[in-house]
Write a protein that holds these residues in place. Structure first.
Motif, PDB file in Angstrom:
ATOM      1  N   ILE A  44       0.871  -1.179   0.000  1.00  0.00           N
ATOM      2  CA  ILE A  44       0.000   0.000   0.000  1.00  0.00           C
ATOM      3  C   ILE A  44       0.903   1.222   0.000  1.00  0.00           C
ATOM      4  O   ILE A  44       1.778   1.346   0.853  1.00  0.00           O
ATOM      5  CB  ILE A  44      -0.931   0.021   1.234  1.00  0.00           C
ATOM      6  CG1 ILE A  44      -1.834  -1.205   1.236  1.00  0.00           C
ATOM      7  CG2 ILE A  44      -1.756   1.302   1.259  1.00  0.00           C
ATOM      8  CD1 ILE A  44      -2.703  -1.324   2.464  1.00  0.00           C
ATOM      9  N   GLN A  45       0.688   2.110  -0.979  1.00  0.00           N
ATOM     10  CA  GLN A  45       1.500   3.317  -1.105  1.00  0.00           C
ATOM     11  C   GLN A  45       0.601   4.534  -1.207  1.00  0.00           C
ATOM     12  O   GLN A  45      -0.420   4.493  -1.892  1.00  0.00           O
ATOM     13  CB  GLN A  45       2.367   3.270  -2.361  1.00  0.00           C
ATOM     14  CG  GLN A  45       3.405   2.209  -2.385  1.00  0.00           C
ATOM     15  CD  GLN A  45       4.146   2.202  -3.716  1.00  0.00           C
ATOM     16  OE1 GLN A  45       3.746   2.840  -4.679  1.00  0.00           O
ATOM     17  NE2 GLN A  45       5.237   1.468  -3.771  1.00  0.00           N
ATOM     18  N   SER A  93     -16.243   0.215   7.137  1.00  0.00           N
ATOM     19  CA  SER A  93     -16.355   1.527   7.759  1.00  0.00           C
ATOM     20  C   SER A  93     -16.222   1.345   9.263  1.00  0.00           C
ATOM     21  O   SER A  93     -16.811   0.429   9.841  1.00  0.00           O
ATOM     22  CB  SER A  93     -17.712   2.141   7.419  1.00  0.00           C
ATOM     23  OG  SER A  93     -17.870   3.364   8.101  1.00  0.00           O
ATOM     24  N   LEU A  94     -15.452   2.208   9.903  1.00  0.00           N
ATOM     25  CA  LEU A  94     -15.230   2.128  11.337  1.00  0.00           C
ATOM     26  C   LEU A  94     -15.944   3.267  12.047  1.00  0.00           C
ATOM     27  O   LEU A  94     -15.904   4.405  11.597  1.00  0.00           O
ATOM     28  CB  LEU A  94     -13.730   2.196  11.654  1.00  0.00           C
ATOM     29  CG  LEU A  94     -12.852   1.120  11.020  1.00  0.00           C
ATOM     30  CD1 LEU A  94     -11.391   1.393  11.336  1.00  0.00           C
ATOM     31  CD2 LEU A  94     -13.251  -0.249  11.502  1.00  0.00           C
ATOM     32  N   SER A  95     -16.581   2.934  13.153  1.00  0.00           N
ATOM     33  CA  SER A  95     -17.189   3.954  14.005  1.00  0.00           C
ATOM     34  C   SER A  95     -17.015   3.502  15.452  1.00  0.00           C
ATOM     35  O   SER A  95     -16.784   2.326  15.727  1.00  0.00           O
ATOM     36  CB  SER A  95     -18.667   4.159  13.667  1.00  0.00           C
ATOM     37  OG  SER A  95     -19.384   2.959  13.865  1.00  0.00           O
ATOM     38  N   PHE A  96     -17.133   4.447  16.345  1.00  0.00           N
ATOM     39  CA  PHE A  96     -16.943   4.136  17.759  1.00  0.00           C
ATOM     40  C   PHE A  96     -18.214   4.464  18.516  1.00  0.00           C
ATOM     41  O   PHE A  96     -18.622   5.612  18.596  1.00  0.00           O
ATOM     42  CB  PHE A  96     -15.765   4.938  18.327  1.00  0.00           C
ATOM     43  CG  PHE A  96     -15.365   4.487  19.693  1.00  0.00           C
ATOM     44  CD1 PHE A  96     -14.641   3.326  19.868  1.00  0.00           C
ATOM     45  CD2 PHE A  96     -15.727   5.208  20.811  1.00  0.00           C
ATOM     46  CE1 PHE A  96     -14.276   2.897  21.130  1.00  0.00           C
ATOM     47  CE2 PHE A  96     -15.381   4.797  22.073  1.00  0.00           C
ATOM     48  CZ  PHE A  96     -14.646   3.643  22.238  1.00  0.00           C
ATOM     49  N   ASN A 129     -11.586   5.861  10.032  1.00  0.00           N
ATOM     50  CA  ASN A 129     -12.928   5.553   9.544  1.00  0.00           C
ATOM     51  C   ASN A 129     -12.953   4.528   8.410  1.00  0.00           C
ATOM     52  O   ASN A 129     -14.008   4.213   7.886  1.00  0.00           O
ATOM     53  CB  ASN A 129     -13.641   6.832   9.095  1.00  0.00           C
ATOM     54  CG  ASN A 129     -12.886   7.551   8.004  1.00  0.00           C
ATOM     55  OD1 ASN A 129     -11.929   7.049   7.450  1.00  0.00           O
ATOM     56  ND2 ASN A 129     -13.320   8.759   7.705  1.00  0.00           N
ATOM     57  N   LEU A 130     -11.795   3.988   8.010  1.00  0.00           N
ATOM     58  CA  LEU A 130     -11.771   2.998   6.937  1.00  0.00           C
ATOM     59  C   LEU A 130     -10.742   1.918   7.242  1.00  0.00           C
ATOM     60  O   LEU A 130      -9.605   2.215   7.633  1.00  0.00           O
ATOM     61  CB  LEU A 130     -11.439   3.654   5.592  1.00  0.00           C
ATOM     62  CG  LEU A 130     -11.400   2.732   4.380  1.00  0.00           C
ATOM     63  CD1 LEU A 130     -12.770   2.129   4.094  1.00  0.00           C
ATOM     64  CD2 LEU A 130     -10.878   3.469   3.164  1.00  0.00           C
ATOM     65  N   THR A 145      -5.629  -0.484   8.493  1.00  0.00           N
ATOM     66  CA  THR A 145      -6.516   0.610   8.882  1.00  0.00           C
ATOM     67  C   THR A 145      -5.892   1.909   8.394  1.00  0.00           C
ATOM     68  O   THR A 145      -4.743   2.211   8.716  1.00  0.00           O
ATOM     69  CB  THR A 145      -6.706   0.644  10.408  1.00  0.00           C
ATOM     70  OG1 THR A 145      -7.206  -0.623  10.824  1.00  0.00           O
ATOM     71  CG2 THR A 145      -7.670   1.728  10.814  1.00  0.00           C
ATOM     72  N   PHE A 146      -6.642   2.650   7.609  1.00  0.00           N
ATOM     73  CA  PHE A 146      -6.159   3.919   7.079  1.00  0.00           C
ATOM     74  C   PHE A 146      -6.233   4.971   8.172  1.00  0.00           C
ATOM     75  O   PHE A 146      -7.318   5.383   8.585  1.00  0.00           O
ATOM     76  CB  PHE A 146      -6.988   4.343   5.859  1.00  0.00           C
ATOM     77  CG  PHE A 146      -6.783   3.449   4.683  1.00  0.00           C
ATOM     78  CD1 PHE A 146      -5.759   3.691   3.789  1.00  0.00           C
ATOM     79  CD2 PHE A 146      -7.600   2.346   4.477  1.00  0.00           C
ATOM     80  CE1 PHE A 146      -5.553   2.863   2.698  1.00  0.00           C
ATOM     81  CE2 PHE A 146      -7.401   1.513   3.406  1.00  0.00           C
ATOM     82  CZ  PHE A 146      -6.366   1.770   2.514  1.00  0.00           C
TER      83      PHE A 146
END
Length: 176
Positions: A44-45, A93-96, A129-130, A145-146
């Protein structure tokens, strides 16, 4: 003399059978409890839009995934396999909400060697979030994880920590 009446070939045969079974059980235990390791067959770049035109020199086919809400702060990442095919890529998608919650956004099937995926996303300074999760044709599962790197700003990866699929563990036990 008791030693004259003992057939040593039967004793040696049974000892070798026991050693063979113990070795097979040891291999199964070793492969089953192997946690994970690092491999460098996916990269990944971080890239800039000016580099998009040059990608056709390196890759036969280019796909894109867009995960941006604000075009001003978009980051672009190049995701590609090296000498392996990727069977499946999942975008999460990430959320808390009192805990980290993953929601599946999209799935990309079959990213072959010499092809790439351009990911457009924004890197928040807070909670990421991604997340991307993939499975290679060799049975390795990896994820990334971005997020912003608070250490040196480098968001590129050239190796990742993998887990093995059940199919791959079985192949290792059988020596395939």
């Amino acid at each position: 003399m008791i030693l004259n009446n003992i057939d040593f070939t039967i004793i040696i045969d049974w000892i070798l059978r026991i050693v063979q079974i113990a070795t097979f059980i040891g291999v199964i235990i070793k492969v089953s409890f192997k946690g994970s390791g690092y491999v460098n067959n996916v990269e990944i770049q971080s890239i800039i839009p000016l580099q998009f035109d040059r990608l056709h020199d390196r890759f036969h086919f280019i796909r894109e995934f867009n995960h941006t809400s604000n075009e001003d702060s978009t980051n672009h990442f190049l995701f590609y396999p090296k000498d392996v095919d990727i069977k499946k890529i999942e975008f999460l998608s990430l959320s808390f909400e009192n805990k980290l919650v993953e929601t599946k956004l999209d799935t990309v099937e079959e990213l072959k060697n010499n092809t790439c995926l351009i990911i457009h996303t924004s890197l928040p300074g807070t909670i990421p979030n991604l997340r991307i999760r993939w499975e290679t044709s060799l049975g390795e599962i990896g994820e990334y994880t971005f997020t912003l790197n608070g250490y040196n700003g480098n968001t590129n990866i050239s190796s990742y920590k993998y887990k093995l699929t059940t199919k791959r563990k079985l192949m290792l036990v059988l020596g395939l």
